[in-house]
Design a protein around this motif. Structure first.
Motif, PDB file in Angstrom:
ATOM      1  N   LYS A  33       2.605  -5.434  -1.697  1.00 39.19           N
ATOM      2  CA  LYS A  33       2.938  -6.741  -2.279  1.00 39.19           C
ATOM      3  C   LYS A  33       4.090  -7.431  -1.562  1.00 39.19           C
ATOM      4  N   ASP A  90       7.120  -6.426  -1.796  1.00 38.61           N
ATOM      5  CA  ASP A  90       8.336  -6.328  -2.612  1.00 38.61           C
ATOM      6  C   ASP A  90       9.242  -5.147  -2.258  1.00 38.61           C
ATOM      7  N   THR A 135       6.659   1.065  -8.153  1.00 41.17           N
ATOM      8  CA  THR A 135       7.254   0.714  -6.861  1.00 41.17           C
ATOM      9  C   THR A 135       8.752   1.035  -6.841  1.00 41.17           C
ATOM     10  N   ASP A 186       0.578   3.452  -1.346  1.00 45.87           N
ATOM     11  CA  ASP A 186       0.362   2.632  -2.539  1.00 45.87           C
ATOM     12  C   ASP A 186      -1.126   2.307  -2.643  1.00 45.87           C
TER      13      ASP A 186
HETATM   14 MG   LIG Z   1       4.173  -1.906  -7.447  1.00 44.95          MG
END
Ligand SMILES: [Mg+2]
Ligand SMILES: Nc1ncnc2c1ncn2[C@@H]1O[C@H](COP(=O)(O)OP(=O)(O)OP(=O)(O)O)[C@@H](O)[C@H]1O
Length: 499
Positions: free
Chosen positions: A61, A63, A38, A267
């Motif tokens: 997520k 993030d 990430t 992702d």
């Molecule tokens: Mg990640």
């Protein structure tokens, strides 16, 4: 970070760059969990934004949201930067737009049933091949009758309507069994229960809103909040596939550019291919292959390269491989396969290095000026300039409200479409049926017997459209019908390329 118009990814024996001219040759960021995928994605996204290239990211997520704030120095970052010899590093924020299918953590993202098309919808609904065939017929009938399929209730009423008229449609369109239609209706209900109805409606996403730069010329980083969406992997993966197909269909050919028009990062990319039927995988391959010439770079993020089909993998030219574990025979095989995909570097054995990499370290090979893969380089990835931690909800809501797109998508508009039109058609049909049942009066002279209207509904539909058009020749509704129907026919003609 940008150096000499190139994207600095990190440093190995020497600095390692991604060439923006080759960025539309797609890429892969792979590695075991927690190895730095990430962060690598953020590093790349920041650089594209700086180059004036808009970016799309799926934030699984939550993030990645920190990209809207400047990062902060700490001891480990200081160490990383000094090892790399980077002296002019600055922390800064990037222009971010948040999106969310559920409309809570970002601007709502919607599409219409007709834009999604029968193939992706079948996947979303988990239909069999036969049921998919029936859904195709339902779409064709809606197209032919000029009935707009916008949201779930449009499709539901269209299915009901077809179920009531299977015999009428058989000659022109083929057989639709009540079992198949029933199964599609049940699957639709299940999707609604999962919250799928939020996904369909208007205003639908204008993909060009994702291709914008801020007033300073920096590409917007469009972050799709996928935390909730990701709990329904099929909805998530179908959504991503729809985005790809939408981009593919809407963008013109661009030829070779100095930098891409847009870059997409997906992702958890393995989900796109989990249990995907062969024909769908083939379409993804085709779209990935062809979208390059439209100036779009697609970057897949997944744990192991072996999660992706070979044919897709073969098209991902810019590669960042973070550490992989190799405990089980299957993992060892995956490591060998990943190692073989790199051009070897005599300084180390690729296979050994993959299992030995530290966090934030990767094997990197990008295309050179001539489009040839560079020798693999063991690289310490640079740290992002923006914050690596997630933002709180208040900050997120402030950014959403400050966006110049605020208000454009926020309220659903439910205009007249198949649901309303079919209600009217059904009423007209009922009236005709009752009229046909009236006792015929005794006749002294011969009269033409009453003929009930055709039940294929070409006529009532035409009446509706004509009425709208006559009432107001510039009626936007009528225009839209023309556009939508035309569009679906064009899509159909594209055959292969059409999802
Ligand atoms: Mg990640
Ligand atoms: N290039 C880097 N610079 C500084 N820190 C890094 C870098 N790469 C990784 N890290 C550190 O490692 C942590 C984990 O990285 P990251 O979240 O990118 O892993 P991941 O591979 O995406 O994991 P997951 O598979 O669980 O999503 C980060 O929170 C950060 O602290």
């Amino acid at each position: 970070m940008i150096y000499d118009n190139r994207i600095l990814l990190g440093k190995g024996e020497q600095q390692v760059f991604l060439n923006p001219r080759m960025a539309n040759r797609h890429g892969l960021i792979a590695g075991a969990t927690g190895t730095g995928k990430t962060i690598t994605l953020e590093v790349m996204a920041e650089a594209f934004s700086d180059l004036g290239v808009p970016v799309f990211l799926a934030d699984v997520k939550g993030d990645i949201s920190g990209m809207c704030r400047a990062g902060q120095m700490n001891e480990s970052l200081q160490k990383r930067l000094s090892k790399m010899g980077v002296t002019d590093f600055v922390f800064k924020a990037f222009p971010v737009r948040f999106w969310d299918v559920y409309g809570q953590a970002g601007h709502p993202v919607r599409t219409t049933i007709s834009e999604m098309g029968p193939m992706l919808l079948s996947r979303l609904l988990g239909l069999t091949e036969v049921q998919e065939g029936v859904l195709n017929i339902v779409f064709r009938i809606a197209d032919d009758k000029g009935l707009l399929l916008i949201d779930m209730k449009d499709l539901r009423s269209m299915l009901q309507y077809c179920a009531q008229h299977t015999k009428d449609f058989m000659t022109d369109y083929g057989t639709m069994t009540s079992q198949s239609l029933g199964a599609i209706q049940r699957a639709l209900l299940a999707l609604e229960n999962e919250g799928g109805e939020l996904f369909f409606g208007e205003p639908n996403l204008d993909i060009f809103d994702w291709m914008q730069c801020d007033p300073a010329g920096k590409g917007y980083v469009n972050i799709l909040h996928c935390v909730k969406l990701f709990q329904h992997p099929l909805l998530y993966s179908t959504f991503i596939l729809w985005l790809l197909s939408e981009l593919f269909e809407q963008l013109p050919e661009a030829g070779d550019l100095e930098k891409p028009k847009m870059v997409f990062f997906f992702d958890e990319a393995h989900l796109l291919f989990n249990d995907a039927p062969k024909v769908l995988v083939q379409k993804v391959e085709q779209v990935v292959k062809l979208i390059r010439s439209k100036g779009v770079g697609v970057y897949f993020i997944t744990q192991s390269p072996s999660d992706l089909p070979q044919t897709v993998l073969a098209q991902l030219s810019n590669r960042v491989q973070h550490a992989l574990r190799a405990y089980t025979p299957a993992e060892q095989k995956a490591v060998r396969a990943a190692a073989q995909s790199f051009r070897p570097n005599p300084a180390f054995r690729t296979e050994d290095a993959i299992t030995d990499l530290g966090v934030g370290e990767a094997l990197v090979s990008c295309l050179d000026e001539e489009g040839k893969p560079q020798m693999v380089e063991r690289t310490k990835i640079i740290c992002p300039q923006s914050s690596m931690s997630a933002i709180d909800d208040n900050t997120r809501q402030t950014i959403i409200r400050q966006s110049n797109l605020y208000g454009k998508y926020d309220r659903t508009v439910d205009r007249q479409s198949a649901y309303e039109d079919l209600q009217q058609i059904t009423q007209e049909e009922e009236r005709a049926r009752q009229a046909a049942q009236q006792p015929v009066p005794r006749q002294t002279t011969w009269q033409r017997p009453y003929t009930p209207p055709r039940t294929t509904y070409t006529q009532p539909r035409r009446t509706t459209t004509t009425r709208r058009t006559t009432a107001n020749p510039l009626n936007s509704m009528a225009n839209t019908i023309g556009r939508e129907v035309g569009k679906s026919l064009v899509r159909g003609l594209m055959g292969l390329l059409k999802f």
